[in-house]
Design a protein around this motif. Structure first.
Motif, PDB file in Angstrom:
ATOM      1  N   GLU A 190       0.826  -1.192   0.000  1.00  0.00           N
ATOM      2  CA  GLU A 190       0.000   0.000   0.000  1.00  0.00           C
ATOM      3  C   GLU A 190       0.870   1.256   0.000  1.00  0.00           C
ATOM      4  O   GLU A 190       2.028   1.242   0.411  1.00  0.00           O
ATOM      5  CB  GLU A 190      -0.900   0.009   1.251  1.00  0.00           C
ATOM      6  N   TRP A 192       2.416   4.618   1.160  1.00  0.00           N
ATOM      7  CA  TRP A 192       2.710   5.236   2.455  1.00  0.00           C
ATOM      8  C   TRP A 192       3.366   6.587   2.184  1.00  0.00           C
ATOM      9  O   TRP A 192       4.452   6.679   1.616  1.00  0.00           O
ATOM     10  CB  TRP A 192       3.648   4.372   3.281  1.00  0.00           C
ATOM     11  N   LYS A 196      -0.779  11.073   2.873  1.00  0.00           N
ATOM     12  CA  LYS A 196      -1.838  10.088   3.086  1.00  0.00           C
ATOM     13  C   LYS A 196      -2.118   9.907   4.574  1.00  0.00           C
ATOM     14  O   LYS A 196      -3.289   9.799   4.995  1.00  0.00           O
ATOM     15  CB  LYS A 196      -1.434   8.758   2.462  1.00  0.00           C
ATOM     16  N   GLN A 197      -1.050   9.878   5.374  1.00  0.00           N
ATOM     17  CA  GLN A 197      -1.234   9.736   6.820  1.00  0.00           C
ATOM     18  C   GLN A 197      -2.015  10.917   7.388  1.00  0.00           C
ATOM     19  O   GLN A 197      -2.888  10.749   8.255  1.00  0.00           O
ATOM     20  CB  GLN A 197       0.132   9.626   7.506  1.00  0.00           C
ATOM     21  N   ARG A 199      -4.174  12.826   5.693  1.00  0.00           N
ATOM     22  CA  ARG A 199      -5.561  12.748   5.219  1.00  0.00           C
ATOM     23  C   ARG A 199      -6.351  11.713   6.006  1.00  0.00           C
ATOM     24  O   ARG A 199      -7.531  11.926   6.343  1.00  0.00           O
ATOM     25  CB  ARG A 199      -5.575  12.413   3.726  1.00  0.00           C
ATOM     26  N   GLU A 200      -5.729  10.572   6.297  1.00  0.00           N
ATOM     27  CA  GLU A 200      -6.419   9.543   7.071  1.00  0.00           C
ATOM     28  C   GLU A 200      -6.714  10.024   8.489  1.00  0.00           C
ATOM     29  O   GLU A 200      -7.789   9.740   9.043  1.00  0.00           O
ATOM     30  CB  GLU A 200      -5.584   8.268   7.106  1.00  0.00           C
ATOM     31  N   GLU A 203      -9.699  12.404   8.336  1.00  0.00           N
ATOM     32  CA  GLU A 203     -10.990  11.748   8.140  1.00  0.00           C
ATOM     33  C   GLU A 203     -11.548  11.149   9.424  1.00  0.00           C
ATOM     34  O   GLU A 203     -12.755  10.907   9.526  1.00  0.00           O
ATOM     35  CB  GLU A 203     -10.854  10.663   7.069  1.00  0.00           C
ATOM     36  N   LYS A 204     -10.686  10.916  10.400  1.00  0.00           N
ATOM     37  CA  LYS A 204     -11.141  10.361  11.676  1.00  0.00           C
ATOM     38  C   LYS A 204     -11.720  11.433  12.592  1.00  0.00           C
ATOM     39  O   LYS A 204     -12.322  11.109  13.624  1.00  0.00           O
ATOM     40  CB  LYS A 204      -9.982   9.659  12.374  1.00  0.00           C
TER      41      LYS A 204
END
Length: 355
Positions: A190, A192, A196-197, A199-200, A203-204
């Motif tokens: 995936e 990394w 991306k970290q 954005r994730e 989203e939480k």
């Protein structure tokens, strides 16, 4: 040495000569690049590639790197073809027709060359500069991809097989340990990236503020915070780099000023000395001159050699002692100054033989 040996020696000599010329040209380019380096240029390079670094996939596979290398090669071929087409178009449709016109009407050809030639040369120079810049950027990207690809192999080998304490400590900090390291760069792995970290993590968070204290830090506020942070961080990096460049420039100016030679006139007790010294060492040199002047001005006018009674000094009829007394009208030194020499009154007494 036969004809083949002479030919071979001539060819190798030419190759060595071309190699030296190329090496000199390359070294000159490197030194010029380093001499033009500034912290601001480095900072602008970082800020211009900020998003690329933030969204870079550190788990990219070797196969994808090879594809990127192939894309760079294709881009370089296309860029080179475009540059050659640019040159060919100007040569075939510009230079050759002008040469043809010269056979018919030299004055018209001369007018075309003088009026449009500089413009064409400027376009050629601009196109060549753009081509060199694009080629350099593509070469740097290719080198970076290769360094990352082979560097990752070395790091994986070190962490997997090295029994050192450092390798063990790094492996223990990686989630999943050696299994994660072995899968680093796997084709099916995936993505990394720092982006991306982030954005994730965003989203939480809650979507928006709903009146509760726990929802103050939500997706909208975190995104606004990140946008302002990244923009102002880039500006701050450039400002700090500009400050460093200004400080280094001021240091160089001061150093050059301190090394500049100055012509100073030192006056001491009616005597004048002309001193040439660097500004950095001027104070020290003036102090040395004054100290030497003081030592010379206060020196003794005579010195008795011997000890004990005068009768102990050996003498003979053939070796006589001659004394010369010079009496000045000054009680204390210095006696021999420029001012005193002009109006010096002295009495000299000579004793040809002393027993």
């Amino acid at each position: 040495m036969g004809w083949f040996g002479k030919l071979w020696a001539k060819i190798t000599g030419k190759v060595v000569e071309w190699g030296k010329s190329f090496g000199g040209w390359l070294w000159e380019g490197i030194t010029k690049f380093l001499s033009n380096f500034s912290f601001e240029k480095g900072a602008r390079f970082i800020t211009s590639n900020w998003d690329s670094f933030w969204n870079f996939n550190w788990n990219i596979s070797d196969e994808q790197i090879d594809k990127n290398m192939m894309n760079i090669a294709n881009q370089f071929i296309s860029t080179t073809a475009g540059f050659l087409g640019n040159m060919a178009g100007k040569l075939v449709c510009g230079v050759l027709p002008t040469i043809g016109i010269a056979f018919i009407n030299k004055a018209a050809a001369m007018h075309i060359a003088l009026s449009k030639g500089p413009e064409m040369l400027m376009e050629v120079s601009t196109a060549f500069g753009s081509y060199v810049k694009q080629s350099f950027n593509m070469a740097m990207k290719a080198i970076a991809w290769q360094l990352f690809k082979h560097g990752r192999r070395v790091v994986k080998m070190f962490l997997d097989k090295s029994p050192s304490t450092l390798a063990t400590a790094i492996v223990s900090m990686v989630p999943g340990g050696k299994d994660t390291i072995k899968k680093w760069g796997d084709e099916k792995g995936e993505e990394w990236s720092f982006g991306k970290q982030r954005r994730e993590a965003r989203e939480k968070l809650p979507e928006k503020y709903d009146g509760k204290l726990s929802t103050i830090w939500n997706q909208d506020s975190s995104e606004e915070f990140w946008d302002e942070f990244s923009d102002n961080c880039k500006e701050a990096i450039i400002l700090v780099a500009q400050g460093l460049d200004e400080y280094i420039a001021l240091q160089r100016i001061e150093e050059n000023r301190q090394q500049q030679l100055v012509n100073a006139v030192v006056e001491n007790g009616g005597e004048r000395f002309r001193l040439v010294s660097s500004l950095r060492n001027l104070q020290e040199n003036v102090a040395n001159v004054l100290a030497q002047t003081e030592i010379l001005g206060n020196r003794d006018i005579g010195q008795f050699v011997g000890s004990g009674d005068i009768s102990e000094v050996p003498n003979s009829s053939n070796l006589k002692i001659q004394l010369t007394f010079i009496l000045y009208n000054y009680e204390k030194p210095p006696y021999w100054t420029k001012e005193r020499r002009s109006k010096l009154q002295k009495t000299q007494i000579e004793l040809p033989s002393v027993e």
